[in-house]
Design a protein around this motif. Structure first.
Motif, PDB file in Angstrom:
ATOM      1  N   MET A 176       0.840  -1.199   0.000  1.00  0.00           N
ATOM      2  CA  MET A 176       0.000   0.000   0.000  1.00  0.00           C
ATOM      3  C   MET A 176       0.874   1.248   0.000  1.00  0.00           C
ATOM      4  SD  MET A 176      -3.127  -1.049   0.049  1.00  0.00           S
ATOM      5  CE  MET A 176      -4.065   0.386   0.558  1.00  0.00           C
ATOM      6  N   ASN A 177       0.406   2.260  -0.757  1.00  0.00           N
ATOM      7  CA  ASN A 177       1.067   3.564  -0.699  1.00  0.00           C
ATOM      8  C   ASN A 177       0.030   4.619  -0.366  1.00  0.00           C
ATOM      9  OD1 ASN A 177      -0.246   4.419  -3.144  1.00  0.00           O
ATOM     10  ND2 ASN A 177       1.268   3.238  -4.303  1.00  0.00           N
ATOM     11  N   ILE A 178       0.494   5.841  -0.204  1.00  0.00           N
ATOM     12  CA  ILE A 178      -0.392   6.904   0.263  1.00  0.00           C
ATOM     13  C   ILE A 178      -1.511   7.205  -0.730  1.00  0.00           C
ATOM     14  CG2 ILE A 178       0.969   8.820  -0.669  1.00  0.00           C
ATOM     15  CD1 ILE A 178       0.373  10.281   2.019  1.00  0.00           C
ATOM     16  N   LYS A 179      -1.268   7.017  -2.019  1.00  0.00           N
ATOM     17  CA  LYS A 179      -2.297   7.259  -3.031  1.00  0.00           C
ATOM     18  C   LYS A 179      -3.422   6.243  -2.896  1.00  0.00           C
ATOM     19  CE  LYS A 179       0.699   9.427  -6.499  1.00  0.00           C
ATOM     20  NZ  LYS A 179       1.246   9.331  -7.884  1.00  0.00           N
ATOM     21  N   GLU A 180      -3.056   4.984  -2.642  1.00  0.00           N
ATOM     22  CA  GLU A 180      -4.066   3.942  -2.487  1.00  0.00           C
ATOM     23  C   GLU A 180      -4.879   4.153  -1.214  1.00  0.00           C
ATOM     24  OE1 GLU A 180      -2.009   0.089  -4.582  1.00  0.00           O
ATOM     25  OE2 GLU A 180      -1.084   0.886  -2.760  1.00  0.00           O
ATOM     26  N   ILE A 181      -4.216   4.593  -0.147  1.00  0.00           N
ATOM     27  CA  ILE A 181      -4.924   4.903   1.097  1.00  0.00           C
ATOM     28  C   ILE A 181      -5.935   6.017   0.858  1.00  0.00           C
ATOM     29  CG2 ILE A 181      -4.661   5.859   3.436  1.00  0.00           C
ATOM     30  CD1 ILE A 181      -3.787   2.965   3.228  1.00  0.00           C
ATOM     31  N   ALA A 182      -5.513   7.062   0.141  1.00  0.00           N
ATOM     32  CA  ALA A 182      -6.397   8.190  -0.155  1.00  0.00           C
ATOM     33  C   ALA A 182      -7.614   7.737  -0.953  1.00  0.00           C
ATOM     34  CB  ALA A 182      -5.615   9.257  -0.917  1.00  0.00           C
ATOM     35  N   LYS A 183      -7.402   6.865  -1.938  1.00  0.00           N
ATOM     36  CA  LYS A 183      -8.499   6.376  -2.786  1.00  0.00           C
ATOM     37  C   LYS A 183      -9.506   5.577  -1.962  1.00  0.00           C
ATOM     38  CE  LYS A 183      -9.384   3.804  -7.068  1.00  0.00           C
ATOM     39  NZ  LYS A 183      -8.770   3.053  -8.192  1.00  0.00           N
ATOM     40  N   LEU A 184      -9.012   4.693  -1.126  1.00  0.00           N
ATOM     41  CA  LEU A 184      -9.894   3.869  -0.303  1.00  0.00           C
ATOM     42  C   LEU A 184     -10.682   4.705   0.712  1.00  0.00           C
ATOM     43  CD1 LEU A 184      -7.545   0.829   0.369  1.00  0.00           C
ATOM     44  CD2 LEU A 184      -9.657   0.801  -0.960  1.00  0.00           C
ATOM     45  N   ALA A 185     -10.060   5.769   1.221  1.00  0.00           N
ATOM     46  CA  ALA A 185     -10.724   6.628   2.203  1.00  0.00           C
ATOM     47  C   ALA A 185     -11.610   7.679   1.550  1.00  0.00           C
ATOM     48  CB  ALA A 185      -9.677   7.304   3.092  1.00  0.00           C
ATOM     49  N   GLY A 186     -11.477   7.831   0.227  1.00  0.00           N
ATOM     50  CA  GLY A 186     -12.278   8.810  -0.491  1.00  0.00           C
ATOM     51  C   GLY A 186     -11.867  10.243  -0.209  1.00  0.00           C
ATOM     52  N   VAL A 187     -10.545  10.441   0.005  1.00  0.00           N
ATOM     53  CA  VAL A 187     -10.014  11.786   0.267  1.00  0.00           C
ATOM     54  C   VAL A 187      -8.782  12.004  -0.607  1.00  0.00           C
ATOM     55  CG1 VAL A 187     -10.856  11.808   2.645  1.00  0.00           C
ATOM     56  CG2 VAL A 187      -8.548  10.957   2.160  1.00  0.00           C
ATOM     57  N   SER A 188      -8.228  13.195  -0.525  1.00  0.00           N
ATOM     58  CA  SER A 188      -7.035  13.506  -1.304  1.00  0.00           C
ATOM     59  C   SER A 188      -5.780  12.990  -0.611  1.00  0.00           C
ATOM     60  CB  SER A 188      -6.917  15.012  -1.510  1.00  0.00           C
ATOM     61  OG  SER A 188      -6.649  15.661  -0.276  1.00  0.00           O
ATOM     62  N   VAL A 189      -4.708  12.886  -1.396  1.00  0.00           N
ATOM     63  CA  VAL A 189      -3.415  12.502  -0.821  1.00  0.00           C
ATOM     64  C   VAL A 189      -2.983  13.510   0.228  1.00  0.00           C
ATOM     65  CG1 VAL A 189      -0.957  12.233  -1.334  1.00  0.00           C
ATOM     66  CG2 VAL A 189      -2.653  11.221  -2.864  1.00  0.00           C
ATOM     67  N   ALA A 190      -3.242  14.780  -0.028  1.00  0.00           N
ATOM     68  CA  ALA A 190      -2.865  15.838   0.924  1.00  0.00           C
ATOM     69  C   ALA A 190      -3.583  15.648   2.257  1.00  0.00           C
ATOM     70  CB  ALA A 190      -3.178  17.204   0.344  1.00  0.00           C
ATOM     71  N   THR A 191      -4.849  15.223   2.180  1.00  0.00           N
ATOM     72  CA  THR A 191      -5.606  15.002   3.417  1.00  0.00           C
ATOM     73  C   THR A 191      -5.024  13.849   4.215  1.00  0.00           C
ATOM     74  OG1 THR A 191      -7.662  15.867   2.467  1.00  0.00           O
ATOM     75  CG2 THR A 191      -7.872  14.403   4.369  1.00  0.00           C
ATOM     76  N   VAL A 192      -4.662  12.757   3.523  1.00  0.00           N
ATOM     77  CA  VAL A 192      -4.033  11.633   4.209  1.00  0.00           C
ATOM     78  C   VAL A 192      -2.741  12.088   4.883  1.00  0.00           C
ATOM     79  CG1 VAL A 192      -2.967   9.354   3.940  1.00  0.00           C
ATOM     80  CG2 VAL A 192      -5.021   9.936   2.651  1.00  0.00           C
ATOM     81  N   SER A 193      -1.957  12.892   4.174  1.00  0.00           N
ATOM     82  CA  SER A 193      -0.704  13.401   4.730  1.00  0.00           C
ATOM     83  C   SER A 193      -0.957  14.230   5.973  1.00  0.00           C
ATOM     84  CB  SER A 193       0.029  14.234   3.676  1.00  0.00           C
ATOM     85  OG  SER A 193       1.229  14.744   4.204  1.00  0.00           O
ATOM     86  N   ARG A 194      -2.018  15.068   5.931  1.00  0.00           N
ATOM     87  CA  ARG A 194      -2.325  15.910   7.099  1.00  0.00           C
ATOM     88  C   ARG A 194      -2.774  15.052   8.288  1.00  0.00           C
ATOM     89  NH1 ARG A 194      -4.015  19.854   3.141  1.00  0.00           N
ATOM     90  NH2 ARG A 194      -6.110  18.930   2.992  1.00  0.00           N
ATOM     91  N   VAL A 195      -3.517  13.980   8.010  1.00  0.00           N
ATOM     92  CA  VAL A 195      -3.945  13.086   9.091  1.00  0.00           C
ATOM     93  C   VAL A 195      -2.738  12.407   9.722  1.00  0.00           C
ATOM     94  CG1 VAL A 195      -5.221  10.969   9.638  1.00  0.00           C
ATOM     95  CG2 VAL A 195      -6.240  12.691   8.129  1.00  0.00           C
ATOM     96  N   ILE A 196      -1.822  11.931   8.891  1.00  0.00           N
ATOM     97  CA  ILE A 196      -0.609  11.273   9.390  1.00  0.00           C
ATOM     98  C   ILE A 196       0.203  12.224  10.261  1.00  0.00           C
ATOM     99  CG2 ILE A 196       1.634  10.318   8.691  1.00  0.00           C
ATOM    100  CD1 ILE A 196       0.170   9.134   6.239  1.00  0.00           C
ATOM    101  N   ASN A 197       0.192  13.518   9.882  1.00  0.00           N
ATOM    102  CA  ASN A 197       0.949  14.522  10.631  1.00  0.00           C
ATOM    103  C   ASN A 197       0.140  15.160  11.748  1.00  0.00           C
ATOM    104  OD1 ASN A 197       3.662  14.770   9.289  1.00  0.00           O
ATOM    105  ND2 ASN A 197       2.371  15.082   7.501  1.00  0.00           N
ATOM    106  N   ASP A 198      -1.083  14.615  11.994  1.00  0.00           N
ATOM    107  CA  ASP A 198      -1.932  15.082  13.088  1.00  0.00           C
ATOM    108  C   ASP A 198      -2.238  16.577  12.991  1.00  0.00           C
ATOM    109  OD1 ASP A 198      -3.486  14.541  15.290  1.00  0.00           O
ATOM    110  OD2 ASP A 198      -1.907  15.029  16.728  1.00  0.00           O
ATOM    111  N   SER A 199      -2.532  17.019  11.780  1.00  0.00           N
ATOM    112  CA  SER A 199      -2.822  18.430  11.551  1.00  0.00           C
ATOM    113  C   SER A 199      -4.211  18.795  12.047  1.00  0.00           C
ATOM    114  CB  SER A 199      -2.713  18.745  10.053  1.00  0.00           C
ATOM    115  OG  SER A 199      -3.185  20.042   9.769  1.00  0.00           O
ATOM    116  N   ASN A 200      -4.376  20.053  12.473  1.00  0.00           N
ATOM    117  CA  ASN A 200      -5.680  20.546  12.916  1.00  0.00           C
ATOM    118  C   ASN A 200      -6.587  20.914  11.749  1.00  0.00           C
ATOM    119  OD1 ASN A 200      -5.202  20.299  15.648  1.00  0.00           O
ATOM    120  ND2 ASN A 200      -4.323  22.340  15.851  1.00  0.00           N
ATOM    121  N   ASP A 201      -6.068  20.872  10.523  1.00  0.00           N
ATOM    122  CA  ASP A 201      -6.833  21.299   9.347  1.00  0.00           C
ATOM    123  C   ASP A 201      -7.775  20.218   8.825  1.00  0.00           C
ATOM    124  OD1 ASP A 201      -5.466  23.673   9.462  1.00  0.00           O
ATOM    125  OD2 ASP A 201      -3.903  23.023   8.080  1.00  0.00           O
TER     126      ASP A 201
END
Length: 325
Positions: free
Chosen positions: A1-26
């Motif tokens: 699995m890579n970040i693009k596949e995670i984003a697709k399965l979650a129905g969000v953008s790659v940037a959103t997955v990255s922000r979740v991984i980094n525990d962003s408040n956005d």
């Protein structure tokens, strides 16, 4: 699995997955939960090293213990590290843990920084004029410190060491002790001077004396000082660490001496040995250090924090309180 596949399965953008991984408040909590569920289900692990080589955040924190050969496995370090790791476990972070001899401490930090693998550091064994603080500030690397010094020009988590020293003397005084042996920690670390300040404050208020001897926080130094003094002329003993108290207790057992004794830290062994001790929440110190370091890295406003202490009375002083009745 890579970040693009995670984003697709979650129905969000790659940037959103990255922000979740980094525990962003956005990102909303609902979205975070959805993404984290997909990450968990597919055992996805972010490529931290690749991120560091691209110049991004690695989500890896550095902890370097400044230890000698004899004390790498002590209970304080273990409890502290468990607090750090507990935060990491629940926030998708990682920790690099290393050990260095105290005389090589700055070299150890420079080596880890040169690897580009860490986003920031948690500093232990603070000194009043600490070269690590100066260096990390000069290169703008985020860090959080365990303890305070006379400058406090950094974010720190600390326990109320001065009050801990004060409470230890007060407790011994309450059972009739008037000539107390205080075994301090090593000269240099700020924690030693803070605990000693509390001891002196209590002695001054109560009009009693304390003989100050210096150990190094380890069991052997407690035993050595007890043997050197033979504990003659003392009616109570207060040690700046549980480990040193264990050494004194061992000597007293050998010589069949019975004196009230108090330690500091309230390690798990103290419950077994019946040692009265000044309790500090070591695990919580570790957890809060990791939490505040992450907030600094994310650009959040962060403040220092001092945690309370309390005296936990056990048989090493309780038995003497009973004998007064």
């Amino acid at each position: 699995m890579n970040i693009k596949e995670i984003a697709k399965l979650a129905g969000v953008s790659v940037a959103t997955v990255s922000r979740v991984i980094n525990d962003s408040n956005d990102v909303t909590e609902e979205t975070k939960e959805k993404v984290r569920k997909v990450i968990s289900e597919h055992n996805y692990e972010p490529d931290f090293i690749a991120k560091s080589l691209r110049g991004g955040k690695t989500d890896i924190f550095g902890v370097i213990f400044l230890k000698s050969d004899s004390d790498l496995n002590d209970s304080y370090s273990t409890a502290f590290l468990m607090g750090v790791l507990n935060y990491m476990l629940h926030h998708g972070k990682r920790t690099i843990v290393e050990a260095s001899y105290k005389e090589d401490k700055l070299k150890a930090y420079k080596k880890l920084i040169s690897s580009s693998l860490v986003d920031g550091f948690i500093l232990l064994d603070l000194e009043d004029d600490d070269e690590r603080v100066k260096y990390l500030k000069s290169i703008n690397i985020p860090f959080v410190v365990v303890g305070q010094n006379s400058k406090n020009d950094f974010i720190f988590i600390d326990t109320d060491n001065t009050n801990g020293g004060y409470l230890g003397i007060k407790s011994l005084y309450s059972i009739g002790c008037r000539n107390i042996l205080y075994i301090s920690g090593t000269k240099g670390p700020c924690v030693s001077s803070q605990r000693l300040d509390g001891v002196k404050k209590a002695c001054g208020e109560l009009g009693i004396s304390a003989d100050i001897q210096y150990g190094d926080f380890e069991k052997e130094s407690g035993y050595r000082i007890a043997k050197a003094t033979q504990l003659i002329g003392y009616d109570g003993i207060f040690c700046a660490s549980d480990f040193m108290a264990y050494g004194v207790m061992e000597f007293m057992k050998e010589k069949k001496i019975s004196l009230p004794i108090i330690g500091f830290d309230d390690l798990s062994e103290s419950k077994i040995l019946g040692l009265t001790s000044i309790r500090q929440d070591i695990r919580n110190v570790g957890y809060l250090c990791a939490s505040k370091l992450n907030d600094i890295i994310l650009g959040k406003e962060v403040s220092s924090q001092i945690l309370p202490v309390e005296c936990i009375e056990r048989s090493s002083t309780k038995n003497f309180r009973k004998s007064q009745k």
